[in-house]
Design a protein around this motif. Sequence first.
Motif: not given
Length: 309
Positions: A12-15, A68-70
């Motif tokens: 859910h935090s991956r962008s 990115t993750v978190d």
Amino acid sequence: MTSDDDTVRPFHSRSIETYSALSPDQAEAVVGLLAEAARSDGQHPVSEQGRLRLRGGAREGVSHLLLTVDGELVGYAQLEDTDPVEAPAAELVVHPSHRGHGHGRALGSALLAASGKRLRVWAHGGHSAARHLAQVLGLTLFRELRQMRRPLTDLELPEPKLPDGVTVRTFVPGRDDAAWLTVNAAAFAHHPEQGSLTQRDLDDRMSEPWFDPAGFFLAEREGELVGFHWTKVHATEGIGEVYVLGVAPGAQGGGLGKSLTTIGLRHLAARGLSTAMLYVDADNKSAVSVYERLGFVTHETDLMYRTET
């Protein structure tokens, strides 16, 4: 292309954000990511040209994708869409400690979307995980680039015999730029990466710490540039590279390429380097044969995959 994805798990935090140019901090973070991957995988996950594009602002047709993750950078991809005929070309990498979570597939899917599903992707080293990711993305193999090496410690090459009227000198920055770019484009008209180099690309290389005009040999006939051999020294590894070797179309077939190769190898051996390396397309049978006769053997391969066309 570097990944070991088997499944796509929700993050859910991956962008993934796309940039036309990286800030100094972003570029530094990507350089660190590439260094970690190189230490883990044994070779650079992104080509020299790709690494040079990380700094210096926007470049036409080049995009940078940061995953990115978190808030932590764990993946990077670069997309180049400058060739008027070929599909856009890409390279991608996932941090070694973040593999196996679908990040490579996410980056690959983003590249497919950005390219309109017309895509070519490099897999440096041809690892099985990268081959698997290519298959998952629906890409097929179509190009093999060989890295060949030979020792320099036992180098015994005869004196080069230059064609009649040809002399060799070294490159003079600022004076020989335009002539070299013209001959390079003609010699590599069939080669999308090398043949399209611009003054900015040349300037990028001349600003690198390894650049040494004393190892950049130009062959001339009646004042006209007809061939060149640009060597490169990888000081840390003790390796000398046949970096770029080209002969103008009108001067090919007379042995100039072999003579320039010999001149460059002798120069590298005189520097006390233990090994010589070069890159050549596997389907360039004549060049592979020449290098094999000079004692080069295949060390590793880079593979390029593409969408069906």
